[in-house]
Design a protein around this motif. Sequence first.
Motif, short mmCIF file in Angstrom:
data_model
loop_
_atom_site.label_atom_id
_atom_site.label_comp_id
_atom_site.label_asym_id
_atom_site.label_seq_id
_atom_site.Cartn_x
_atom_site.Cartn_y
_atom_site.Cartn_z
N GLY A 99 0.78 -1.23 0.00
CA GLY A 99 0.00 0.00 0.00
C GLY A 99 0.81 1.28 0.00
O GLY A 99 0.24 2.38 -0.01
N CYS A 100 2.14 1.17 0.03
CA CYS A 100 2.97 2.38 -0.02
C CYS A 100 2.86 3.01 -1.40
O CYS A 100 2.69 2.33 -2.40
N THR A 101 2.95 4.32 -1.43
CA THR A 101 2.84 5.09 -2.66
C THR A 101 4.16 5.10 -3.42
O THR A 101 4.18 5.09 -4.64
N ASP A 102 5.27 5.15 -2.67
CA ASP A 102 6.60 5.23 -3.27
C ASP A 102 7.61 4.71 -2.27
O ASP A 102 7.24 4.29 -1.17
N TYR A 103 8.88 4.79 -2.62
CA TYR A 103 9.94 4.15 -1.85
C TYR A 103 11.17 5.05 -1.84
O TYR A 103 11.52 5.64 -2.86
N LEU A 104 11.83 5.12 -0.68
CA LEU A 104 13.05 5.89 -0.51
C LEU A 104 14.02 5.05 0.31
O LEU A 104 13.67 4.60 1.40
N SER A 105 15.21 4.80 -0.23
CA SER A 105 16.15 3.96 0.51
C SER A 105 17.10 4.82 1.34
O SER A 105 17.44 5.94 0.96
N LYS A 106 17.48 4.28 2.49
CA LYS A 106 18.45 4.94 3.35
C LYS A 106 19.84 4.50 2.90
O LYS A 106 20.00 3.37 2.45
N PRO A 107 20.85 5.33 3.00
CA PRO A 107 20.81 6.66 3.61
C PRO A 107 20.03 7.65 2.74
O PRO A 107 20.11 7.62 1.52
N ILE A 108 19.28 8.49 3.41
CA ILE A 108 18.44 9.47 2.75
C ILE A 108 19.30 10.60 2.19
O ILE A 108 20.10 11.19 2.92
#
Length: 123
Positions: A99-108
């Motif tokens: 259900g997530c809209t998008d994705y961001l990987s760490k390190p930010i």
Amino acid sequence: DFSGKVILVADDEEFIHVLFRNYLTATGVRVLSTYDGAHTVETIQSDTPIDLVLLDMRMPEMNGEDAVIEIRKHNPTLPVIAQTAYAFEGDKDRFLAAGCTDYLSKPIKEDELLQLLSRYLLG
């Protein structure tokens, strides 16, 4: 300029909250914080005005996948951006399917964050 917008940062690491606040201070956005999945869901269900959620996938009480499933029951259109340091092949697809809209990987990275937020907060 994200003035008038509210972002909920959901992460169990204080450092991440500080990092996001540092990156976002100049944008005019209001940043709210939660530190576990259950409190994140409660905050969203409380009808606190929130324009976007930055959701860590590994948190205590309730992980991010379970949290986004609950969030979607209350608010199916709220942008929820998965963020995680534990990115394995297939994780992005799994988080989006949950259900997530998008994705961001760490390190930010600040520039990636601001581009992503612009897409969802400014249309």
